[in-house]
Design an enzyme around this catalytic site. Structure first.
Site, PDB file in Angstrom:
ATOM      1  CB  VAL A   1      -0.930   0.014   1.219  1.00 18.23           C
ATOM      2  CG1 VAL A   1      -1.847   1.241   1.185  1.00 18.23           C
ATOM      3  CG2 VAL A   1      -1.755  -1.269   1.291  1.00 18.23           C
ATOM      4  CB  CYS A   2       0.932   4.274   0.212  1.00 21.51           C
ATOM      5  SG  CYS A   2       1.330   6.028   0.100  1.00 21.51           S
ATOM      6  CB  THR A   3       5.709   4.866   0.686  1.00 16.88           C
ATOM      7  OG1 THR A   3       5.149   4.850   2.006  1.00 16.88           O
ATOM      8  CG2 THR A   3       5.433   6.221   0.040  1.00 16.88           C
TER       9      THR A   3
ATOM     10  CB  THR B   1       4.695   4.028  -4.932  1.00 17.71           C
ATOM     11  OG1 THR B   1       4.642   4.340  -3.524  1.00 17.71           O
ATOM     12  CG2 THR B   1       5.551   5.070  -5.636  1.00 17.71           C
TER      13      THR B   1
END
Length: 329
Positions: free
Chosen positions: A107-109, A127
């Site tokens: 998730v994300c970074t 990302t």
């Protein structure tokens, strides 16, 4: 439904984004209300509790080394991940857990943890839009897709900024149980099964280092200073006393675009800002330098897959319009 529980392990660490954990977890928990059998475990590299980005402690169920094999491994993100080397204990935990997981998601970074663990080599990934360039630089063999909400490459999944973890979890749920159950969960959580547009609807269109060539810097400065001026190819070339062909070559060599596309993106960003501040789509077109509303509409369709009016309705305010209906909490 599955004959046995589907085990989901979530790898956390100090500084993790709480929504990266809670968003996907709520999707899986809500799915259980409709007959799915997801079983969630929180993992940290050493089994100790961690502190989230909002200061809240998050207890871990076990350490990465002692953890069982998981059907799905989710690696959350954190603000510090793009700016510093990933701790070997964290990347090692991700590598170890991924080696015995059915599928791996970030998730994300959290994509930076997967990259440090060698799990994105030769793969497509994404990302948060603010960090796609950094991820591409840190993991050059990875094909980073900056506008994607989430990317699937084999059994590896990566997603954009924090709330995109919900989009990804819904996609995983649909893989496991089909679209009907995923749709029920999305409705229950009051989210879209698939949101319109990519990450670019939330980002500035143009970013990156200034061009090396002084002529090109002059052109960019002129366009950004006065987007509504005459910025045809001929006018721009005349401004810096080069041929139109030479200016086009400079744009392609350093910016991988054309002068015309660059001017459109500058005007597009200005139009988005005008819509955000409450201007109508027609006003935004005129004030940002588009020759007509129709040309602005075409630009929005190309870059966002949305009309200017839909964009304004979606992002200009959180106050519901007159056609809004009460919904669940």
């Amino acid at each position: 439904m599955a004959a046995r529980p589907h085990d989901v392990g979530v790898l956390v660490f100090d500084g993790m984004k709480m929504l990266d954990l809670s968003g996907p977890a709520e999707v899986f928990a809500e799915a259980n209300r409709y007959g799915a059998r997801y079983r969630l475990s929180i993992l940290s590299p050493d089994g100790a509790s961690v502190r989230s980005s909002i200061g809240m402690p998050v207890p871990a169920d076990t350490d990465a080394r002692s953890a069982a094999a998981y059907d799905t491994l989710v690696v959350v993100g954190g603000d510090a991940l793009p700016d510093a080397p990933i701790a070997p204990a964290l990347s090692g935990a991700a590598r170890s857990l991924a080696g015995r997981a059915g599928r791996v998601a970030s998730v994300c970074t959290g994509a930076f943890v997967l990259a440090a663990a060698g799990l994105l080599e030769g793969r497509r990934a994404t990302t948060h839009w603010q960090h796609t360039t950094t991820l591409a630089r840190r993991c050059p063999s990875t094909r980073v897709e900056p506008d994607a909400i989430f990317v699937k490459d084999g059994a590896t999944y990566t997603s954009a900024g924090v709330t995109a973890g919900i989009d990804l979890a819904l996609a995983l749920l649909e893989e496991d149980h089909g679209p009907d159950l995923a749709r029920q969960v999305a409705r229950s959580l009051v989210v879209h099964m698939q949101r319109a547009g990519g990450q670019s609807q939330f980002s500035a269109s143009l970013s990156g280092p200034a061009p090396r060539t002084p002529v090109l810097r002059q052109v960019l400065d002129a366009v950004q200073a006065e987007p509504t001026a005459d910025h045809s190819l001929e006018a721009l070339a005349a401004r810096v006393r080069v041929s139109a062909r030479h200016l086009t070559r400079l744009f392609r060599a350093e910016l991988d675009t054309t002068p015309g596309k660059y001017v459109e993106l500058i005007r597009f960003d200005m139009a988005k800002a005008l819509l955000d501040s409450g201007h109508s789509a027609t006003e935004a077109a005129a004030l940002s330098g588009f020759p007509s509303y129709e040309s602005l509409r075409r630009a929005f369709a190309r870059h966002l897959g949305l009309s200017p009016t839909r964009y304004r309705q979606r992002f200009a305010t959180t106050v519901p319009g007159p056609d809004a209906r009460p919904g669940g909490g």
